[in-house]
Design an enzyme around this catalytic site. Structure first.
Site, PDB file in Angstrom:
ATOM      1  N   HIS A 191      52.091  37.112  12.504  1.00  0.00           N
ATOM      2  CA  HIS A 191      52.007  38.218  13.466  1.00  0.00           C
ATOM      3  C   HIS A 191      51.107  39.301  12.873  1.00  0.00           C
ATOM      4  O   HIS A 191      50.702  39.194  11.704  1.00  0.00           O
ATOM      5  CB  HIS A 191      53.403  38.772  13.824  1.00  0.00           C
ATOM      6  CG  HIS A 191      54.278  39.098  12.648  1.00  0.00           C
ATOM      7  ND1 HIS A 191      55.544  39.627  12.767  1.00  0.00           N
ATOM      8  CD2 HIS A 191      54.074  38.985  11.308  1.00  0.00           C
ATOM      9  CE1 HIS A 191      56.073  39.804  11.573  1.00  0.00           C
ATOM     10  NE2 HIS A 191      55.216  39.427  10.681  1.00  0.00           N
TER      11      HIS A 191
ATOM     12  N   VAL B 282      62.351  46.951  12.874  1.00  0.00           N
ATOM     13  CA  VAL B 282      62.545  48.110  13.756  1.00  0.00           C
ATOM     14  C   VAL B 282      64.045  48.325  13.991  1.00  0.00           C
ATOM     15  O   VAL B 282      64.841  47.388  13.925  1.00  0.00           O
ATOM     16  CB  VAL B 282      61.836  47.928  15.124  1.00  0.00           C
ATOM     17  CG1 VAL B 282      60.336  48.061  14.976  1.00  0.00           C
ATOM     18  CG2 VAL B 282      62.201  46.618  15.770  1.00  0.00           C
TER      19      VAL B 282
ATOM     20  N   ALA C  35      56.665  51.139  16.759  1.00  0.00           N
ATOM     21  CA  ALA C  35      55.721  50.029  16.608  1.00  0.00           C
ATOM     22  C   ALA C  35      55.923  49.073  17.767  1.00  0.00           C
ATOM     23  O   ALA C  35      57.000  49.039  18.375  1.00  0.00           O
ATOM     24  CB  ALA C  35      55.958  49.301  15.284  1.00  0.00           C
TER      25      ALA C  35
ATOM     26  N   GLN D 263      47.433  38.732  18.744  1.00  0.00           N
ATOM     27  CA  GLN D 263      48.426  39.783  18.998  1.00  0.00           C
ATOM     28  C   GLN D 263      47.699  41.133  18.913  1.00  0.00           C
ATOM     29  O   GLN D 263      46.636  41.232  18.294  1.00  0.00           O
ATOM     30  CB  GLN D 263      49.547  39.773  17.957  1.00  0.00           C
ATOM     31  CG  GLN D 263      50.577  38.684  18.186  1.00  0.00           C
ATOM     32  CD  GLN D 263      51.828  38.884  17.359  1.00  0.00           C
ATOM     33  OE1 GLN D 263      51.849  39.617  16.369  1.00  0.00           O
ATOM     34  NE2 GLN D 263      52.890  38.194  17.738  1.00  0.00           N
TER      35      GLN D 263
ATOM     36  N   ARG E 248      51.060  30.068  14.057  1.00  0.00           N
ATOM     37  CA  ARG E 248      52.447  29.628  13.864  1.00  0.00           C
ATOM     38  C   ARG E 248      52.520  28.112  13.945  1.00  0.00           C
ATOM     39  O   ARG E 248      51.809  27.498  14.752  1.00  0.00           O
ATOM     40  CB  ARG E 248      53.375  30.234  14.925  1.00  0.00           C
ATOM     41  CG  ARG E 248      53.522  31.723  14.731  1.00  0.00           C
ATOM     42  CD  ARG E 248      54.563  32.336  15.622  1.00  0.00           C
ATOM     43  NE  ARG E 248      54.407  33.785  15.598  1.00  0.00           N
ATOM     44  CZ  ARG E 248      55.093  34.635  16.333  1.00  0.00           C
ATOM     45  NH1 ARG E 248      56.004  34.175  17.169  1.00  0.00           N
ATOM     46  NH2 ARG E 248      54.882  35.924  16.242  1.00  0.00           N
TER      47      ARG E 248
ATOM     48  N   TRP F 269      59.704  33.075  12.740  1.00  0.00           N
ATOM     49  CA  TRP F 269      58.260  32.835  12.622  1.00  0.00           C
ATOM     50  C   TRP F 269      58.031  31.539  11.852  1.00  0.00           C
ATOM     51  O   TRP F 269      58.204  31.497  10.630  1.00  0.00           O
ATOM     52  CB  TRP F 269      57.590  34.017  11.894  1.00  0.00           C
ATOM     53  CG  TRP F 269      57.648  35.258  12.719  1.00  0.00           C
ATOM     54  CD1 TRP F 269      56.782  35.601  13.713  1.00  0.00           C
ATOM     55  CD2 TRP F 269      58.615  36.320  12.648  1.00  0.00           C
ATOM     56  NE1 TRP F 269      57.149  36.803  14.263  1.00  0.00           N
ATOM     57  CE2 TRP F 269      58.267  37.258  13.637  1.00  0.00           C
ATOM     58  CE3 TRP F 269      59.736  36.558  11.850  1.00  0.00           C
ATOM     59  CZ2 TRP F 269      58.994  38.424  13.840  1.00  0.00           C
ATOM     60  CZ3 TRP F 269      60.461  37.707  12.054  1.00  0.00           C
ATOM     61  CH2 TRP F 269      60.095  38.627  13.047  1.00  0.00           C
TER      62      TRP F 269
HETATM   63  C1  FA5 Z   1      56.498  39.548  16.912  1.00  0.00           C
HETATM   64  O1  FA5 Z   1      55.616  38.783  16.457  1.00  0.00           O
HETATM   65  C2  FA5 Z   1      56.673  40.947  16.378  1.00  0.00           C
HETATM   66  N1  FA5 Z   1      55.814  41.131  15.228  1.00  0.00           N
HETATM   67  C3  FA5 Z   1      56.384  41.961  17.485  1.00  0.00           C
HETATM   68  C4  FA5 Z   1      56.820  43.350  17.127  1.00  0.00           C
HETATM   69  C5  FA5 Z   1      55.921  44.243  16.557  1.00  0.00           C
HETATM   70  C6  FA5 Z   1      58.114  43.766  17.379  1.00  0.00           C
HETATM   71  C7  FA5 Z   1      56.314  45.534  16.220  1.00  0.00           C
HETATM   72  C8  FA5 Z   1      58.559  45.061  17.039  1.00  0.00           C
HETATM   73  C9  FA5 Z   1      57.627  45.922  16.484  1.00  0.00           C
HETATM   74  P1  FA5 Z   1      57.158  37.915  18.824  1.00  0.00           P
HETATM   75  O2  FA5 Z   1      57.346  36.706  17.983  1.00  0.00           O
HETATM   76  O3  FA5 Z   1      58.084  38.084  19.972  1.00  0.00           O
HETATM   77  O4  FA5 Z   1      57.265  39.233  17.974  1.00  0.00           O
HETATM   78  O5  FA5 Z   1      55.651  37.914  19.365  1.00  0.00           O
HETATM   79  C10 FA5 Z   1      55.117  39.015  20.078  1.00  0.00           C
HETATM   80  C11 FA5 Z   1      54.248  38.523  21.216  1.00  0.00           C
HETATM   81  O6  FA5 Z   1      53.265  37.607  20.714  1.00  0.00           O
HETATM   82  C12 FA5 Z   1      55.008  37.725  22.275  1.00  0.00           C
HETATM   83  O7  FA5 Z   1      55.569  38.587  23.216  1.00  0.00           O
HETATM   84  C13 FA5 Z   1      53.935  36.872  22.863  1.00  0.00           C
HETATM   85  O8  FA5 Z   1      53.210  37.602  23.819  1.00  0.00           O
HETATM   86  C14 FA5 Z   1      53.016  36.608  21.683  1.00  0.00           C
HETATM   87  N2  FA5 Z   1      53.300  35.287  21.123  1.00  0.00           N
HETATM   88  C15 FA5 Z   1      54.250  34.936  20.235  1.00  0.00           C
HETATM   89  N3  FA5 Z   1      54.207  33.624  19.946  1.00  0.00           N
HETATM   90  C16 FA5 Z   1      53.180  33.113  20.667  1.00  0.00           C
HETATM   91  C17 FA5 Z   1      52.592  31.799  20.801  1.00  0.00           C
HETATM   92  N4  FA5 Z   1      53.038  30.769  20.102  1.00  0.00           N
HETATM   93  N5  FA5 Z   1      51.554  31.648  21.635  1.00  0.00           N
HETATM   94  C18 FA5 Z   1      51.077  32.728  22.326  1.00  0.00           C
HETATM   95  N6  FA5 Z   1      51.558  33.977  22.232  1.00  0.00           N
HETATM   96  C19 FA5 Z   1      52.606  34.174  21.428  1.00  0.00           C
END
Ligand code: FA5
Length: 333
Positions: free
Chosen positions: A164, A247, A300, A204, A190, A143
């Site tokens: 997130h 998780v 989650a 999100q 981010r 992140w």
């Molecule tokens: C997370 O942020 C974890 N907090 C998700 C999670 C929650 C996992 C609970 C397990 C349990 P990740 O970085 O993959 O994971 O982001 C999750 C989703 O947010 C991605 O699948 C995507 O749909 C969205 N996302 C992430 N970064 C971006 C971005 N820069 N722009 C748009 N959507 C994004």
């Protein structure tokens, strides 16, 4: 009043106003002379004069309306042509992100989840520490964080823009006893270069369910039902191992590509589209908020609603959502 009835045009009406209501008008003289009356007569005389003024003003205003109406009707230039089309009133629409967030939250609400929200400016403590991501843990690189320019007494910067919605897992569990079933829509930030799939601010939707006896089967069943409701009844769902420190086990969830029959640009010729990260809540996270991990378990998940909207509506660039281009936004109104 009879003089008023005789005023045949706007100029005559103005003369009438000056002689009765103007600064030197008859009524104004009466009001000015009130002071010379005996004190006991003043209130009644004042009230009567004011009532008279109101009556005259109202009569003048309706005479004015009548004169203007008559003038407009007799003058073809000012007359209203009721057969002309009106000016179109521009209609607002609901932003595509709001739409998809509402749709997803409604799908989970119908499965018994409540919708809660949390702060966008967050502490390191909730964004990372409580999620089993201590300082110097390499997983922090997942992140790219925007830090708030604020130092505490130890010279550390403990505040950030949440990367997130997962900090709401810890906040929600701290505030409630189990069972917990919530979804959390909200904005995240981010520090990343933007491209068609990445924005530096995006939404999100977090989900959290904790109770006695919750298993991976509940996670899969709930998310499968969500996919059916949002993407249609024919969807297939695939889970693969993934790593998130909060998780264990962690998964990512994909649905079968509904745009193609085996390969296209959107699914990168794989036939599958990844839509979220998920997993069983890590025992350390449960223990951190005071839940006994020997009694309670939970799942989650976290998904990106813009990405889901892109898939549903064939939108090719996530940056369209926030560039305020009306040509794009109008498609959704
Ligand atoms: C997370 O942020 C974890 N907090 C998700 C999670 C929650 C996992 C609970 C397990 C349990 P990740 O970085 O993959 O994971 O982001 C999750 C989703 O947010 C991605 O699948 C995507 O749909 C969205 N996302 C992430 N970064 C971006 C971005 N820069 N722009 C748009 N959507 C994004």
């Amino acid at each position: 009043m009879s003089a008023l009835d005789e005023a045949a045009d706007v100029e005559a009406l103005d003369d009438w106003r000056i002689s009765y209501l103007g600064r030197r008008g008859e009524l104004t003289q009466i009001l000015r002379g009130l002071g010379s009356l005996p004190a006991e007569e003043r209130p009644a005389a004042g009230a009567a004069a004011n009532a008279l003024r109101r009556t005259l003003e109202e009569a003048m205003s309706s005479r004015e309306d009548a004169l203007k109406r008559a003038a407009a009707e007799s003058d073809p230039v000012d007359a209203i042509d009721v057969t002309l089309p009106g000016w179109p009133v521009p209609r607002g629409g609901i932003h595509p992100t709001t739409r998809i967030v509402r749709e997803i939250c409604a799908a989970f609400a119908s499965m018994g989840f409540s919708v809660v929200e949390g702060p966008e400016i967050e502490w390191d403590h909730y964004n990372f520490e409580m999620l089993n991501i201590p300082k110097d843990h390499p997983a922090r690189d997942m992140w790219d964080t925007l830090w708030i320019d604020y130092e505490d007494e130890n010279g550390e910067r403990p505040m950030l823009l949440r990367t997130h919605t997962s900090p709401m897992q810890a906040r929600t569990m701290e505030a409630t006893d189990p069972p917990v079933r919530v979804v959390v829509p909200g904005k995240c930030y981010r520090y990343e270069a933007t491209d068609p799939r990445h924005e530096w601010h995006f939404y999100q939707i977090e989900g959290l369910a904790v109770d006695r006896g919750i298993t991976m089967t509940d996670l899969k069943g709930t998310l499968y039902e969500f996919a059916r409701r949002v993407f249609g009844v024919d969807r297939k769902v695939r889970f693969r191992c993934d790593y998130f420190p909060f998780v264990e086990p962690g998964v990512d969830m994909s649905i079968d590509c509904f745009l193609c029959d085996g390969g296209c640009r959107v699914c990168s010729d794989t036939g599958w589209i990844e839509i979220m990260g998920a997993g069983m809540v890590h025992p350390k996270v449960l223990a951190g908020v005071g839940y006994d991990p020997n009694i309670y378990t939970g799942f989650a998940f976290g998904m990106g609603p813009e990405r889901i909207s892109m898939l549903k509506h064939g939108i090719e660039d996530i940056r369209l959502f926030y560039s305020n281009d009306l040509r794009f936004l109008r498609q959704f109104s």
